[in-house]
Design a protein around this motif. Structure first.
Motif, short mmCIF file in Angstrom:
data_model
loop_
_atom_site.label_atom_id
_atom_site.label_comp_id
_atom_site.label_asym_id
_atom_site.label_seq_id
_atom_site.Cartn_x
_atom_site.Cartn_y
_atom_site.Cartn_z
N VAL A 79 0.84 -1.19 0.00
CA VAL A 79 0.00 0.00 0.00
C VAL A 79 0.88 1.24 0.00
N LYS A 80 0.40 2.29 -0.65
CA LYS A 80 1.08 3.59 -0.62
C LYS A 80 0.12 4.59 0.00
N HIS A 81 0.63 5.41 0.92
CA HIS A 81 -0.17 6.48 1.51
C HIS A 81 0.54 7.80 1.25
N THR A 82 -0.22 8.78 0.78
CA THR A 82 0.31 10.12 0.56
C THR A 82 -0.46 11.06 1.48
N SER A 83 0.26 11.75 2.34
CA SER A 83 -0.40 12.66 3.27
C SER A 83 -1.02 13.82 2.51
N PRO A 84 -2.32 14.06 2.71
CA PRO A 84 -2.96 15.20 2.05
C PRO A 84 -2.49 16.53 2.62
N GLN A 85 -1.93 16.51 3.82
CA GLN A 85 -1.52 17.74 4.48
C GLN A 85 -0.08 18.13 4.14
N THR A 86 0.83 17.13 4.06
CA THR A 86 2.24 17.45 3.87
C THR A 86 2.84 16.89 2.59
N GLY A 87 2.14 15.96 1.95
CA GLY A 87 2.67 15.30 0.76
C GLY A 87 3.63 14.18 1.08
N LYS A 88 3.86 13.91 2.35
CA LYS A 88 4.76 12.82 2.75
C LYS A 88 4.22 11.50 2.19
N VAL A 89 5.11 10.73 1.56
CA VAL A 89 4.73 9.45 0.97
C VAL A 89 5.28 8.32 1.83
N MET A 90 4.42 7.33 2.08
CA MET A 90 4.81 6.19 2.89
C MET A 90 4.41 4.91 2.16
N ASP A 91 5.36 3.99 2.04
CA ASP A 91 5.08 2.66 1.50
C ASP A 91 4.83 1.74 2.69
N ILE A 92 3.76 0.96 2.60
CA ILE A 92 3.42 0.03 3.67
C ILE A 92 3.33 -1.37 3.07
N ASN A 93 4.08 -2.29 3.64
CA ASN A 93 4.04 -3.68 3.20
C ASN A 93 3.47 -4.53 4.33
N TYR A 94 2.40 -5.24 4.03
CA TYR A 94 1.79 -6.15 4.99
C TYR A 94 2.12 -7.57 4.56
N GLU A 95 2.56 -8.38 5.51
CA GLU A 95 2.81 -9.80 5.26
C GLU A 95 1.85 -10.59 6.13
N PHE A 96 1.18 -11.58 5.53
CA PHE A 96 0.20 -12.40 6.24
C PHE A 96 0.74 -13.81 6.39
N ALA A 97 0.75 -14.31 7.61
CA ALA A 97 1.26 -15.66 7.83
C ALA A 97 0.49 -16.33 8.96
N PRO A 98 0.24 -17.57 8.91
CA PRO A 98 0.21 -18.39 7.69
C PRO A 98 -1.11 -18.15 6.97
N PRO A 99 -1.08 -17.95 5.67
CA PRO A 99 -2.31 -17.59 4.96
C PRO A 99 -3.37 -18.69 4.94
N ALA A 100 -2.98 -19.94 5.14
CA ALA A 100 -3.96 -21.04 5.06
C ALA A 100 -4.35 -21.60 6.42
N ALA A 101 -3.85 -21.01 7.51
CA ALA A 101 -4.19 -21.53 8.85
C ALA A 101 -5.67 -21.30 9.14
N LYS A 102 -6.25 -22.22 9.88
CA LYS A 102 -7.69 -22.11 10.17
C LYS A 102 -8.00 -21.29 11.41
N SER A 103 -7.03 -21.16 12.34
CA SER A 103 -7.37 -20.49 13.59
C SER A 103 -6.32 -19.50 14.07
N PHE A 104 -5.43 -19.04 13.21
CA PHE A 104 -4.40 -18.10 13.64
C PHE A 104 -3.95 -17.26 12.44
N CYS A 105 -3.66 -15.99 12.71
CA CYS A 105 -3.13 -15.11 11.68
C CYS A 105 -2.18 -14.12 12.30
N LYS A 106 -1.06 -13.91 11.63
CA LYS A 106 -0.10 -12.88 12.03
C LYS A 106 0.03 -11.92 10.85
#
Length: 176
Positions: A79-106
């Motif tokens: 995801v990319k976020h650009t601040s509407p107030q300052t123009g500061k750009v931030m890249d956000i990377n989310y990692e999901f693990a384990p994607p196939a687990a039935k009862s847990f997510c990190k």
């Protein structure tokens, strides 16, 4: 004698390299959230919230817009976020693990400021606001792991307070 000096100089150089590599990077923020849910649920909620805040105008608060999904998969979200107030750009990377687990997510989020502009929204608040607005703070087994060593901006974060102050300044500006 020359070899001893060279060894001492090399040892000193190694110490500097080790200290520099272990130093906190102020342009990054790392946060981890865990849930007692299959990853598909929190991922769905997070993606939905990013899409909700993809508009150009901030209706929900001063930094709650201008998000853009760059890539999306079962294992990650960029995801990319650009601040509407300052123009500061931030890249956000989310990692999901384990994607196939039935009862847990990190979910591990790493935000990196790509702007030279160091002022602007608190990096931790950008991550926190998405998790809060998506309702994930109320999800089963929700837990956050984040500290000032991995996210220097966490120690100065007053996410709700920043919004209230920004909202008041917007009201004052509208009144004039």
């Amino acid at each position: 004698m020359m070899t001893a000096r060279a060894l001492l100089a090399f040892a000193g150089f190694l110490q500097l390299v080790l200290l520099a590599s272990s130093a906190v990077d102020p342009s990054k923020c790392i946060a981890i959230w865990t849930f007692r849910l299959p990853c598909s649920e929190p991922v769905r909620d997070l993606v939905k919230q990013v899409k909700t805040w993809s508009t150009k105008k901030c209706r929900d608060g001063p930094e709650k817009c201008r998000y853009e999904i760059l890539t999306e998969s079962a294992q990650s979200l960029e995801v990319k976020h650009t601040s509407p107030q300052t123009g500061k750009v931030m890249d956000i990377n989310y990692e999901f693990a384990p994607p196939a687990a039935k009862s847990f997510c990190k979910i591990k989020a790493i935000s990196t400021s790509t702007s030279k502009n160091s002022t602007g929204p608190n990096d931790y608040c950008i991550l926190h606001n998405l998790i809060e607005a998506s309702g994930l703070m109320e999800a089963e087994g929700y837990q956050e792991i984040c500290n000032k060593e991995k996210c220097p901006s966490k120690s100065s974060a007053h996410c709700d307070k920043e919004e209230v102050l920004a909202d008041k300044s917007q009201l004052f500006t509208r009144f004039l």
